[in-house]
Motif scaffolding. Structure first.
Motif, short mmCIF file in Angstrom:
data_model
loop_
_atom_site.label_atom_id
_atom_site.label_comp_id
_atom_site.label_asym_id
_atom_site.label_seq_id
_atom_site.Cartn_x
_atom_site.Cartn_y
_atom_site.Cartn_z
N ASP A 166 65.96 -75.69 -21.84
CA ASP A 166 65.42 -74.46 -22.50
C ASP A 166 65.03 -75.05 -23.88
O ASP A 166 65.46 -76.14 -24.34
CB ASP A 166 66.54 -73.32 -22.87
CG ASP A 166 65.76 -71.92 -23.03
OD1 ASP A 166 64.41 -71.87 -23.22
OD2 ASP A 166 66.20 -70.70 -22.77
N ARG A 191 64.02 -71.26 -28.87
CA ARG A 191 63.84 -69.68 -28.38
C ARG A 191 65.41 -69.50 -27.99
O ARG A 191 65.75 -68.37 -28.10
CB ARG A 191 63.28 -70.08 -26.71
CG ARG A 191 63.52 -68.73 -26.05
CD ARG A 191 62.36 -68.76 -24.73
NE ARG A 191 62.59 -69.75 -24.06
CZ ARG A 191 61.86 -69.91 -22.86
NH1 ARG A 191 60.78 -69.20 -22.64
NH2 ARG A 191 62.40 -71.24 -21.96
N ASN A 215 66.35 -68.15 -31.63
CA ASN A 215 65.52 -66.82 -31.53
C ASN A 215 66.41 -65.64 -31.18
O ASN A 215 66.46 -64.41 -31.63
CB ASN A 215 64.29 -67.11 -31.25
CG ASN A 215 63.47 -65.71 -31.47
OD1 ASN A 215 63.00 -65.46 -32.57
ND2 ASN A 215 62.92 -65.04 -30.46
N ARG A 216 66.71 -65.98 -29.83
CA ARG A 216 67.39 -64.75 -29.09
C ARG A 216 68.92 -64.71 -29.66
O ARG A 216 69.15 -63.34 -29.64
CB ARG A 216 67.56 -65.22 -27.42
CG ARG A 216 66.41 -65.24 -26.89
CD ARG A 216 66.23 -65.67 -25.40
NE ARG A 216 65.05 -65.23 -24.75
CZ ARG A 216 64.74 -65.48 -23.52
NH1 ARG A 216 65.89 -66.65 -22.91
NH2 ARG A 216 63.68 -65.45 -22.86
N ASP A 268 59.42 -61.35 -25.24
CA ASP A 268 59.16 -62.84 -24.47
C ASP A 268 58.15 -63.67 -24.90
O ASP A 268 58.21 -64.84 -25.11
CB ASP A 268 59.09 -62.42 -22.90
CG ASP A 268 59.47 -63.60 -22.23
OD1 ASP A 268 60.35 -64.26 -22.50
OD2 ASP A 268 58.67 -63.97 -21.20
N SER A 326 59.29 -65.10 -28.33
CA SER A 326 60.31 -66.03 -28.15
C SER A 326 59.80 -67.33 -27.73
O SER A 326 60.11 -68.22 -28.23
CB SER A 326 61.44 -65.65 -27.22
OG SER A 326 62.26 -64.58 -27.77
N ASN A 327 58.80 -67.45 -26.93
CA ASN A 327 58.02 -68.53 -26.16
C ASN A 327 57.21 -69.14 -27.51
O ASN A 327 57.25 -70.31 -27.66
CB ASN A 327 57.15 -68.14 -25.29
CG ASN A 327 57.78 -67.69 -23.81
OD1 ASN A 327 58.90 -68.45 -23.70
ND2 ASN A 327 57.25 -66.93 -23.23
N ASN A 347 57.75 -68.80 -30.70
CA ASN A 347 59.11 -69.41 -31.51
C ASN A 347 59.41 -71.06 -30.96
O ASN A 347 59.57 -71.71 -31.82
CB ASN A 347 60.01 -68.45 -31.76
CG ASN A 347 60.94 -68.88 -32.71
OD1 ASN A 347 60.79 -68.82 -34.02
ND2 ASN A 347 62.26 -69.46 -32.57
N GLY A 348 59.67 -70.94 -29.59
CA GLY A 348 60.19 -71.95 -29.23
C GLY A 348 59.23 -73.28 -29.16
O GLY A 348 59.58 -74.39 -29.64
N GLN A 349 57.83 -72.70 -28.77
CA GLN A 349 56.81 -73.79 -29.16
C GLN A 349 56.73 -74.53 -30.39
O GLN A 349 56.66 -75.64 -30.61
CB GLN A 349 55.67 -73.22 -28.45
CG GLN A 349 54.60 -74.33 -28.44
CD GLN A 349 53.35 -73.71 -27.56
OE1 GLN A 349 53.58 -73.04 -26.87
NE2 GLN A 349 51.95 -73.84 -28.28
N THR A 368 50.81 -63.85 -27.71
CA THR A 368 51.49 -62.96 -28.46
C THR A 368 50.69 -61.72 -29.06
O THR A 368 51.16 -60.46 -29.04
CB THR A 368 52.21 -63.64 -29.67
OG1 THR A 368 53.22 -64.78 -29.21
CG2 THR A 368 53.29 -62.78 -30.56
N THR A 426 69.27 -65.25 -22.21
CA THR A 426 70.30 -66.30 -22.56
C THR A 426 71.71 -66.00 -23.05
O THR A 426 72.43 -66.71 -22.40
CB THR A 426 69.59 -66.82 -23.83
OG1 THR A 426 68.37 -67.27 -23.56
CG2 THR A 426 70.44 -67.91 -24.59
#
Length: 609
Positions: free
Chosen positions: A136, A140, A143-144, A215, A218-219, A221-223, A254, A338
């Motif tokens: 993961d 992300r 963030n969660r 979702d 979060s994606n 933010n992860g990227q 988003t 998560t």
């Protein structure tokens, strides 16, 4: 006073840690909020009293209008005590009820609910395996861990500040109107049913839309965190435009999910305005009709009007509160992917503490392919004897790093066993296993903390003398003294930046060596331990490593074969199997794979096949 309410619940209190957390939103929230049950009950009662006091205020308004419609000389003579009570109620009783309500919600629940969720979520995530983190985005996950507790706090806030209060208010209003004339209750009852229908429609549509929007965030933010974390690669390969293109697509996704969510709010507002208009017209209209036929007073009209206007103002807030409630539930549901993910790599029940006597490692029929049909290790059998220094050699993908990861129990083996001093590592606690193994990896990332804190990872209660001694042995002391960060902190107090980015690769490696020296574990695993060092420093570090290895069982991976030529044994792996076993000279003399790799080296590195 504030501290009393803030300390009603301890968010860090002990609790039963689960391997399989509840997997539905309802059970997840109920499990986490168990310490708040008593406070929830008190807050619910106080919120009901607050709503009742508002209704009572409207009743007082109608009563005052009715009595002032008569002879002024009779007002104070017959109703002075009630006027005094009304003044006390408005100036003392009602403010105290609302003060208690606000203190419970803001200073007990809001302060502690999110804190408890964040603490337990972070604790649960840290119990996950290395393999879990590798699957993961770190961004992300973070963030969660940060957003889900905030949403849980919002859900609790909306339940008591808006939903509980508004329900009590509506039912109190119905009771008030019914006490005057049951016909006044009918318009409000019809409005309430229509309002519930609108709420049901909003909830059914907003919850999935909110989850999709969360979702997407979060994606995104992860990227973005992934890009920032690897900013060196982005810059070195001039990949900014490609990263921007990828980020633009994620940002647009988003935006689209958020736009679909906001369409629902627009429809909700439109429907709400129509319903509020119907309530105002019908409630005031019926009260005027009753007055016209002589069955209601002016006070009744005033009370009904005040209630209609108050509800008209409240309904928008209530609807937003409800939609916010379900929107935050959507965020929680997304975060549970998560935070409620089961812990698969776990200590067995009644697992023992690893007891080291000889530090002998036995690998028995070990196979591991990461869930695939090929790669990894295949039926490996080998013993690393007490105080033996063993080098692992082989081409990339031969299984060297896999073996070290399995000894560390970063993964559960698919077949076979690993024993340390006769103890199956699957039957001892992971903490006790890791405390007895020192590891120096090729990727020597550090925590964004001070040099001292990073070295102390090897021994949390180390003295200053021990820290400096370990740094000197790792040839790190001199450069540490010359360090200074942007805040003026110097030497061992200087911050190293995220993953130690402010230090060179060689400096990071020496800090890593220092903390392993400080740990002084009986088993030492080296994975390209000197690969980031220049020749001069490597020579110095090799002497340090020789001293570190004394009295320890050592397993070392190296592509630079000269760094392991002096080992007691060298194991040559190929396609997950040991194909050669011996010391440097004997392996060279056999003319096998090791000899081939040795002669194919250029500048001390293995030649790729």
């Amino acid at each position: 006073m504030f501290r009393f309410f803030e300390n009603l619940v301890d968010p860090f209190s002990k609790y039963k840690e689960l391997y399989n957390p509840p997997n539905t939103v309802r059970s997840f929230l109920m499990d986490y909020t168990k310490p708040f049950v008593g406070v929830f009950a008190i807050t619910g009662v106080v919120a009901t009293l607050a709503a009742a006091s508002e209704i009572y205020l409207i009743y007082l308004l109608g009563w005052i209008i009715d009595i002032v419609s008569g002879d002024p000389s009779d007002v104070f003579e017959n109703h002075s005590n009630f006027f005094i009570w009304a003044i006390v109620f408005v100036l003392v009783v009602r403010p105290l009820i609302f003060a208690l309500d606000v203190l419970l919600i803001n200073n007990t629940l809001m302060v502690n609910v999110a804190t408890l969720f964040r603490w337990r979520a972070h604790k649960h995530v840290l119990r996950q395996s290395i393999g879990w983190f590798e699957n993961d985005f770190a961004g992300r996950i973070a963030n969660r861990v940060m957003q889900t507790p905030r949403s849980a706090g919002e859900v609790v806030f909306q339940v008591f500040d808006a939903l509980g209060y508004s329900l009590a208010y509506v039912f109190g209003g119905l009771i008030l109107l019914n006490s005057v004339d049951f016909r006044l209750m009918l318009p409000m009852a019809v409005w309430f049913l229509l309002y519930l229908c609108l709420i049901v429609w909003v909830v059914r549509n907003i919850s999935p839309a909110s989850k999709a929007s969360s979702d997407a965030r979060s994606n995104l933010n992860g990227q973005i965190v992934d890009t920032y974390t690897n900013i060196h690669s982005v810059k070195l390969f001039a990949y900014q435009n490609q990263e921007l293109h990828s980020a633009k697509a994620a940002i647009e996704q988003t935006r689209q999910t958020f736009a679909r969510e906001m369409r629902l709010y627009t429809i909700m507002d439109f429907g709400l305005n129509i319903l509020n208009g119907l309530l105002t017209i019908s409630l005031i209209g019926v009260s005027i009709f009753l007055w016209f036929i002589g069955e209601a007073t002016a006070g009744t009209i005033a009370a009904a009007s005040a209630l209609a206007i108050r509800l008209n103002a409240m309904t928008g807030w209530i609807m937003w509160a409800i939609s916010s409630f379900f929107r935050e539930l959507g965020v929680i549901q997304e975060g549970m992917g998560t935070l409620a993910d089961p812990i698969k790599l776990r200590d067995q029940e009644n697992a023992n503490i690893l007891e080291i006597t000889k530090a002998q490692i036995e690998v028995k029929s070990l196979s591991h392919h990461y869930g695939l049909k090929s790669g990894g290790l295949n039926k490996l059998n080998v013993t690393f004897r007490e105080n033996e220094k063993v080098g692992l050699v082989g081409r990339s993908g031969a299984g060297k790093s896999t073996l070290l990861k399995l000894i560390l129990r970063f993964y559960d083996v698919e077949a076979g066993e690993i024993h340390i001093d006769g103890q199956d590592i699957a039957r001892v606690t992971q903490d006790s296993l890791h405390k007895n193994i020192g590891v120096v990896q090729q990727d020597s990332s550090l925590l964004h903390r001070s040099i001292r804190e990073n070295i102390c990872y090897g021994k949390s209660n180390a003295t200053e003398h021990e820290i400096i001694a370990a740094a000197k042995k790792a040839h790190a002391h001199d450069f540490i003294l010359n360090l200074q960060d942007e805040y003026g902190r110097k030497g061992y107090d200087a911050q190293v930046g995220e993953r130690g980015i402010k230090l060179s690769g060689g400096q990071r490696q020496r800090i890593t060596l220092a903390r392993v020296i400080l740990k002084n574990a009986p088993i030492l695993l080296l994975d390209e331990a000197t690969s980031a060092l220049d020749s001069e420093i490597e020579t110095q570090i090799q002497d340090t490593l020789k001293n570190m290895m004394k009295g320890k069982t050592v397993i070392a991976i190296a592509h630079r074969l000269s760094t392991i030529a002096q080992m007691d044994r060298i194991l040559v792996l190929d396609k997950g199997e040991i194909v050669e076993d011996g010391d440097h000279e004997s392996l060279l003399s056999t003319g096998g794979l090791y000899s081939e790799l040795w002669h194919h080296q250029s500048g001390g590195f293995l030649k790729s096949r």
